[in-house]
Design a protein around this motif. Structure first.
Motif, PDB file in Angstrom:
ATOM      1  N   TYR A 105      82.104 118.685  -7.427  1.00 57.16           N
ATOM      2  CA  TYR A 105      82.892 118.460  -8.498  1.00 57.16           C
ATOM      3  C   TYR A 105      84.195 118.344  -8.195  1.00 57.16           C
ATOM      4  CZ  TYR A 105      78.770 120.385 -10.741  1.00 57.16           C
ATOM      5  OH  TYR A 105      77.591 120.611 -11.302  1.00 57.16           O
ATOM      6  N   ALA A 106      84.691 117.936  -7.069  1.00 63.50           N
ATOM      7  CA  ALA A 106      85.998 117.676  -6.749  1.00 63.50           C
ATOM      8  C   ALA A 106      86.311 116.265  -5.927  1.00 63.50           C
ATOM      9  CB  ALA A 106      86.830 118.699  -5.848  1.00 63.50           C
ATOM     10  N   GLY A 107      87.427 115.717  -6.077  1.00 62.03           N
ATOM     11  CA  GLY A 107      87.365 114.058  -5.365  1.00 62.03           C
ATOM     12  C   GLY A 107      88.863 113.909  -5.426  1.00 62.03           C
ATOM     13  N   THR A 108      88.971 112.662  -5.186  1.00 57.01           N
ATOM     14  CA  THR A 108      90.396 112.152  -5.273  1.00 57.01           C
ATOM     15  C   THR A 108      91.234 112.708  -6.320  1.00 57.01           C
ATOM     16  OG1 THR A 108      89.777 110.048  -5.819  1.00 57.01           O
ATOM     17  CG2 THR A 108      90.191 110.342  -3.308  1.00 57.01           C
ATOM     18  N   ALA A 109      90.575 112.232  -7.570  1.00 59.26           N
ATOM     19  CA  ALA A 109      91.285 112.448  -8.880  1.00 59.26           C
ATOM     20  C   ALA A 109      91.952 113.845  -9.010  1.00 59.26           C
ATOM     21  CB  ALA A 109      90.438 112.226 -10.107  1.00 59.26           C
ATOM     22  N   SER A 110      90.902 114.800  -8.592  1.00 57.78           N
ATOM     23  CA  SER A 110      91.463 116.354  -8.811  1.00 57.78           C
ATOM     24  C   SER A 110      92.445 116.809  -7.645  1.00 57.78           C
ATOM     25  CB  SER A 110      90.411 117.283  -8.683  1.00 57.78           C
ATOM     26  OG  SER A 110      89.462 117.205  -7.701  1.00 57.78           O
ATOM     27  N   LEU A 111      92.395 116.186  -6.233  1.00 60.95           N
ATOM     28  CA  LEU A 111      93.049 116.489  -5.108  1.00 60.95           C
ATOM     29  C   LEU A 111      94.440 115.885  -5.347  1.00 60.95           C
ATOM     30  CD1 LEU A 111      92.907 117.693  -2.282  1.00 60.95           C
ATOM     31  CD2 LEU A 111      92.161 115.911  -1.329  1.00 60.95           C
ATOM     32  N   GLU A 112      94.429 114.996  -5.689  1.00 58.75           N
ATOM     33  CA  GLU A 112      95.727 114.223  -6.037  1.00 58.75           C
ATOM     34  C   GLU A 112      96.701 115.002  -6.695  1.00 58.75           C
ATOM     35  OE1 GLU A 112      97.870 110.162  -6.887  1.00 58.75           O
ATOM     36  OE2 GLU A 112      96.366 110.879  -8.464  1.00 58.75           O
ATOM     37  N   LYS A 113      96.000 115.703  -7.972  1.00 56.78           N
ATOM     38  CA  LYS A 113      96.905 116.629  -8.865  1.00 56.78           C
ATOM     39  C   LYS A 113      97.230 117.949  -8.144  1.00 56.78           C
ATOM     40  CE  LYS A 113      94.577 114.633 -12.970  1.00 56.78           C
ATOM     41  NZ  LYS A 113      93.569 114.931 -14.066  1.00 56.78           N
ATOM     42  N   GLU A 114      96.313 118.118  -7.253  1.00 58.59           N
ATOM     43  CA  GLU A 114      96.630 119.659  -6.395  1.00 58.59           C
ATOM     44  C   GLU A 114      97.651 119.459  -5.161  1.00 58.59           C
ATOM     45  OE1 GLU A 114      93.419 122.707  -4.096  1.00 58.59           O
ATOM     46  OE2 GLU A 114      92.835 121.088  -5.130  1.00 58.59           O
ATOM     47  N   LEU A 115      98.006 118.202  -4.833  1.00 59.82           N
ATOM     48  CA  LEU A 115      98.865 118.341  -3.691  1.00 59.82           C
ATOM     49  C   LEU A 115     100.043 118.152  -4.483  1.00 59.82           C
ATOM     50  CD1 LEU A 115      96.737 115.902  -1.331  1.00 59.82           C
ATOM     51  CD2 LEU A 115      96.755 118.212  -1.254  1.00 59.82           C
ATOM     52  N   VAL A 116     101.135 118.161  -3.338  1.00 64.33           N
ATOM     53  CA  VAL A 116     102.684 118.077  -3.978  1.00 64.33           C
ATOM     54  C   VAL A 116     103.169 117.098  -3.089  1.00 64.33           C
ATOM     55  CG1 VAL A 116     102.854 120.391  -4.501  1.00 64.33           C
ATOM     56  CG2 VAL A 116     103.410 119.756  -2.114  1.00 64.33           C
ATOM     57  N   ALA A 117     104.032 116.292  -3.686  1.00 67.59           N
ATOM     58  CA  ALA A 117     104.608 115.055  -3.111  1.00 67.59           C
ATOM     59  C   ALA A 117     105.635 115.419  -1.805  1.00 67.59           C
ATOM     60  CB  ALA A 117     105.584 114.272  -4.131  1.00 67.59           C
ATOM     61  N   VAL A 118     105.484 114.518  -1.115  1.00 61.13           N
ATOM     62  CA  VAL A 118     106.461 114.657   0.279  1.00 61.13           C
ATOM     63  C   VAL A 118     107.034 113.561   0.451  1.00 61.13           C
ATOM     64  CG1 VAL A 118     106.296 115.115   3.027  1.00 61.13           C
ATOM     65  CG2 VAL A 118     104.518 116.031   1.362  1.00 61.13           C
ATOM     66  N   ASP A 119     108.549 113.652   0.831  1.00 64.65           N
ATOM     67  CA  ASP A 119     109.396 112.537   1.316  1.00 64.65           C
ATOM     68  C   ASP A 119     108.661 112.111   2.648  1.00 64.65           C
ATOM     69  OD1 ASP A 119     111.618 111.377   3.073  1.00 64.65           O
ATOM     70  OD2 ASP A 119     112.123 111.672   1.008  1.00 64.65           O
ATOM     71  N   ILE A 120     108.755 110.630   2.837  1.00 64.61           N
ATOM     72  CA  ILE A 120     108.120 109.988   3.775  1.00 64.61           C
ATOM     73  C   ILE A 120     108.886 110.295   5.241  1.00 64.61           C
ATOM     74  CG2 ILE A 120     109.452 107.920   3.835  1.00 64.61           C
ATOM     75  CD1 ILE A 120     105.745 108.088   4.555  1.00 64.61           C
ATOM     76  N   ASN A 121     110.062 110.701   5.160  1.00 60.94           N
ATOM     77  CA  ASN A 121     110.746 111.262   6.195  1.00 60.94           C
ATOM     78  C   ASN A 121     110.649 112.504   6.901  1.00 60.94           C
ATOM     79  OD1 ASN A 121     112.414 108.748   6.687  1.00 60.94           O
ATOM     80  ND2 ASN A 121     113.125 109.348   4.685  1.00 60.94           N
ATOM     81  N   ASN A 122     109.586 113.158   6.033  1.00 62.54           N
ATOM     82  CA  ASN A 122     109.219 114.492   6.263  1.00 62.54           C
ATOM     83  C   ASN A 122     107.919 114.958   6.664  1.00 62.54           C
ATOM     84  OD1 ASN A 122     111.848 115.624   6.104  1.00 62.54           O
ATOM     85  ND2 ASN A 122     111.825 115.877   3.885  1.00 62.54           N
ATOM     86  N   MET A 123     107.299 113.703   6.775  1.00 58.33           N
ATOM     87  CA  MET A 123     105.862 113.471   7.108  1.00 58.33           C
ATOM     88  C   MET A 123     105.636 114.566   8.329  1.00 58.33           C
ATOM     89  SD  MET A 123     103.423 110.340   8.576  1.00 58.33           S
ATOM     90  CE  MET A 123     104.032 109.147   7.392  1.00 58.33           C
ATOM     91  N   THR A 124     104.525 115.249   8.091  1.00 59.41           N
ATOM     92  CA  THR A 124     103.815 115.915   9.373  1.00 59.41           C
ATOM     93  C   THR A 124     102.123 115.686   9.412  1.00 59.41           C
ATOM     94  OG1 THR A 124     103.313 117.950   7.836  1.00 59.41           O
ATOM     95  CG2 THR A 124     105.442 117.672   9.077  1.00 59.41           C
ATOM     96  N   ILE A 125     101.853 116.068  10.582  1.00 55.82           N
ATOM     97  CA  ILE A 125     100.221 116.198  10.710  1.00 55.82           C
ATOM     98  C   ILE A 125      99.609 116.922   9.748  1.00 55.82           C
ATOM     99  CG2 ILE A 125      98.419 116.708  12.213  1.00 55.82           C
ATOM    100  CD1 ILE A 125     100.532 116.366  14.821  1.00 55.82           C
ATOM    101  N   GLY A 126      98.546 116.258   9.170  1.00 56.83           N
ATOM    102  CA  GLY A 126      97.726 116.960   8.076  1.00 56.83           C
ATOM    103  C   GLY A 126      98.077 116.600   6.529  1.00 56.83           C
ATOM    104  N   ASP A 127      99.218 115.747   6.432  1.00 50.49           N
ATOM    105  CA  ASP A 127      99.730 115.148   5.110  1.00 50.49           C
ATOM    106  C   ASP A 127      98.682 114.233   4.838  1.00 50.49           C
ATOM    107  OD1 ASP A 127     101.807 116.856   4.976  1.00 50.49           O
ATOM    108  OD2 ASP A 127     103.163 115.348   5.627  1.00 50.49           O
ATOM    109  N   VAL A 128      98.489 113.750   3.479  1.00 50.78           N
ATOM    110  CA  VAL A 128      97.609 112.928   3.061  1.00 50.78           C
ATOM    111  C   VAL A 128      98.342 111.872   2.066  1.00 50.78           C
ATOM    112  CG1 VAL A 128      95.510 112.766   1.350  1.00 50.78           C
ATOM    113  CG2 VAL A 128      95.764 114.956   2.891  1.00 50.78           C
ATOM    114  N   PHE A 129      98.022 110.562   2.522  1.00 51.49           N
ATOM    115  CA  PHE A 129      98.256 109.267   1.672  1.00 51.49           C
ATOM    116  C   PHE A 129      96.939 109.485   0.573  1.00 51.49           C
ATOM    117  CE2 PHE A 129     100.655 108.105   5.400  1.00 51.49           C
ATOM    118  CZ  PHE A 129     101.845 107.555   4.519  1.00 51.49           C
ATOM    119  N   ILE A 130      97.305 109.448  -0.920  1.00 50.62           N
ATOM    120  CA  ILE A 130      96.244 109.593  -1.830  1.00 50.62           C
ATOM    121  C   ILE A 130      96.622 109.027  -2.946  1.00 50.62           C
ATOM    122  CG2 ILE A 130      97.036 111.972  -2.436  1.00 50.62           C
ATOM    123  CD1 ILE A 130      93.942 112.544  -2.858  1.00 50.62           C
TER     124      ILE A 130
END
Length: 177
Positions: free
Chosen positions: A76-101
């Protein structure tokens, strides 16, 4: 789905650390499914687009019941729901575990698996992985735009990330709260 492996990595990490309260995902309809409720024996009841909790099972923190929880999440979850659940990150602050979505039907998601700094240029580079079904298969992405640099990627030249199957912008980078 590609999001399944990302959700599984997050959930498995917290499950093995016994950080059960950090395991929760939203269904596509917005319903939040907390693993701590599942542990209490509560189960999900879906009727059309309505989701509720049902007191149908015995309390359990076993891995077998955790996996049953994850199978419901995958359904019942996928990219549509996960994108809404995640918070935006500035590309300069990227860390391991971040997601391009990019959420949607279809959408796609890839996860940052490693980050390094090139000694001679001080440039930040990163390694990416993706999955499809089933959620146990994860693949490191090759960089088809620069085979000598592969499997590493960089956004220093342009704010667009071109992977073998999908194109992302730097604004597509997000992370779990």
């Amino acid at each position: 789905q590609c999001a399944d492996a990302i959700m599984r990595l997050k959930a498995e990490y917290h499950w093995h650390k016994k950080e059960f309260e950090k395991i929760h995902f939203n269904f596509t309809n917005g319903f939040e499914v907390k693993y701590t409720e599942w542990q209490k024996g509560r189960r999900i009841k879906v009727d059309g687009n309505t989701t509720t909790w049902d007191n149908g099972s015995q309390p359990s923190s076993s891995y077998k019941d955790f996996w049953k929880y994850m199978e419901v999440i995958f359904m019942y979850a996928g990219t549509a729901s996960l994108e809404k659940e995640l918070v935006a990150v500035d590309i300069n602050n990227m860390t391991i575990g971040d997601v391009f979505i990019q959420g949607g039907h279809p959408g796609h998601a890839i996860i940052v698996m490693d980050i390094a700094i090139q000694e001679n240029t001080n440039q930040k580079v990163f390694m990416l992985a993706q999955s499809y079904m089933p959620a146990q298969d994860l693949q490191i992405l090759v960089n088809t735009n620069n085979e000598k640099f592969s499997p590493w990627y960089s956004l220093s030249e342009q704010p667009i990330l071109i992977t073998p199957e999908w194109t992302f912008s730097s604004s597509d980078l997000k992370r779990f709260k």
